[in-house]
Design an enzyme around this catalytic site. Structure first.
Site, PDB file in Angstrom:
ATOM      1  N   CYS A  28       0.897  -1.341  -0.087  1.00 36.79           N
ATOM      2  CA  CYS A  28      -0.063  -0.029  -0.109  1.00 36.79           C
ATOM      3  C   CYS A  28       0.844   1.393  -0.057  1.00 36.79           C
ATOM      4  O   CYS A  28       0.574   2.183  -0.853  1.00 36.79           O
ATOM      5  CB  CYS A  28      -0.958  -0.159   1.244  1.00 36.79           C
ATOM      6  SG  CYS A  28      -0.147  -0.299   2.759  1.00 36.79           S
ATOM      7  N   TYR A  29       1.773   1.497   0.648  1.00 34.15           N
ATOM      8  CA  TYR A  29       2.795   2.292   1.093  1.00 34.15           C
ATOM      9  C   TYR A  29       3.329   2.628  -0.577  1.00 34.15           C
ATOM     10  O   TYR A  29       3.576   3.714  -1.020  1.00 34.15           O
ATOM     11  CB  TYR A  29       3.846   2.586   1.919  1.00 34.15           C
ATOM     12  CG  TYR A  29       3.404   2.742   3.298  1.00 34.15           C
ATOM     13  CD1 TYR A  29       2.642   3.774   3.681  1.00 34.15           C
ATOM     14  CD2 TYR A  29       3.603   1.804   4.174  1.00 34.15           C
ATOM     15  CE1 TYR A  29       2.173   4.255   4.888  1.00 34.15           C
ATOM     16  CE2 TYR A  29       3.140   2.045   5.652  1.00 34.15           C
ATOM     17  CZ  TYR A  29       2.612   3.272   6.042  1.00 34.15           C
ATOM     18  OH  TYR A  29       2.159   3.554   7.350  1.00 34.15           O
TER      19      TYR A  29
END
Length: 356
Positions: free
Chosen positions: A158-159
């Site tokens: 996600c990051y």
């Protein structure tokens, strides 16, 4: 009207947050049939029992969680999603691929091309290094052509999604330096997964903001890998993640050094035009990238529950830096939605199928 052949799909680890989101997306997908969901914890129970929100779906009562067995899954599905912890996913990927399935892995097991880097960041030997060269990094806006022909897709973290999509086109165009990149990211609690640990309890997270994973968060490894490919040189960045008391959003702020320093208004305007042109040419027709104009800035509430990433940027004349901001939903564009986007590419479906 084009008719698409329905693909049978399964989810291994369907009871976690990403697994639950995959269930939601695949139950309503127009060209996919969800045929199997696995969970050792909930084996024998129906989707409706574990996830009452899906109880009205026709399949929610008949589809039951089972123990994860590769041989059985290969008979039930053509494509298998692995929503498992790193180190565990590879145990299923190997036999599933041997049995002829295509695999979309949401863990970190196949995101890195270098087994030594994996060991450095994940502190154990890679469980299936022979598959690393075969795996395709599942960032559709960057690796679309490779994903279409892949048998093993490594869905990004996600990051990294929030950092890579805004940064890669600028590196490729030579508009920013590959050195001195700083990324500050704020993440909701669902990014930690569905687990009971004291630091993630409500009373610990609510009314609290704290950094973690400093200075070597695991996602740094794939961020630097993909940025280095884009820049055609080794890229090392400073990355600081923070936990914030929301459910499912990530806001990333990137501090970048323009290749051509601007010292006056004319220089700043010229660079602004180049940046606008770069983003428009690269992402102007992307269905899941929203380039913000005017005074608008990314906001997690605007992407919650969607497969969209919002991007905005500003030039700061005083330090001579470029500030780029992005917002994504952790569980959709940051995980399960992006994985379904890859499914669509692999199967020749419209890329937006099941995601809008």
């Amino acid at each position: 009207m084009t008719t698409f052949q329905t693909k049978k799909v399964a989810i291994v680890g369907a009871s976690g947050y990403s697994g639950e989101e995959l269930v939601r997306l695949l139950l309503s997908h127009p060209h996919a049939e969800l045929t199997a969901v696995t969970s050792r914890q909930y084996a024998g129970q129906s989707l409706a029992q574990i996830f009452p929100k899906f109880a009205n779906h026709p399949r929610a009562k008949e589809l039951r969680f089972s123990e994860p067995k590769a041989e059985l899954l290969a008979k039930q599905a053509q494509i298998v999603f692995l929503a498992l912890p790193h180190g565990v996913a590879a145990e299923f990927a190997v036999p599933l691929l041997q049995l002829g399935c295509q695999v979309i892995d949401l863990s970190a097991d196949f995101r890195l091309k270098n087994a030594a880097v994996y060991k450095d960041f994940y502190t154990h030997d890679h469980p299936a290094p022979q598959l690393l060269a075969q795996a395709v990094y599942g960032l559709p806006e960057v690796h679309r052509a490779e994903i279409k022909n892949a048998s093993l897709v490594a869905s990004p973290g996600c990051y990294p999604t929030s950092v890579l999509i805004p940064t890669i086109p600028l590196l490729k165009a030579g508009l920013i330096k590959p050195t001195g990149i700083i990324a500050d990211s704020l993440s909701g609690v669902s990014g930690t997964g569905r687990k009971v640990e004291p630091e993630f309890l409500f009373v610990e997270c609510n009314e609290s903001v704290r950094p973690y994973g400093v200075p070597k968060h695991r996602h740094l490894s794939e961020i630097e890998q993909e940025l280095s490919l884009a820049a055609d040189t080794q890229v090392t960045i400073q990355f600081t993640p923070h936990l914030i008391p929301i459910n499912r959003g990530i806001l990333s702020t990137l501090y970048l050094a323009p290749t051509n320093h601007f010292s006056d208004t004319a220089g700043m305007n010229s660079l602004a035009e180049q940046l606008t042109s770069c983003y428009s040419q690269t992402y102007g027709n992307e269905p899941f990238i929203r380039l913000l104009e005017g005074k608008s800035l990314p906001d997690t509430k605007n992407v919650a529950g969607t497969n969209v990433i919002e991007i905005a940027w500003r030039l700061d004349q005083r330090p001579g830096r470029l500030v780029v901001m992005s917002a994504v939903d952790i569980l959709v564009k940051g995980a399960s939605g992006q994985a379904v986007q890859c499914l669509n590419l692999m199967c020749g479906f419209p890329e937006t199928a099941g995601l809008v």
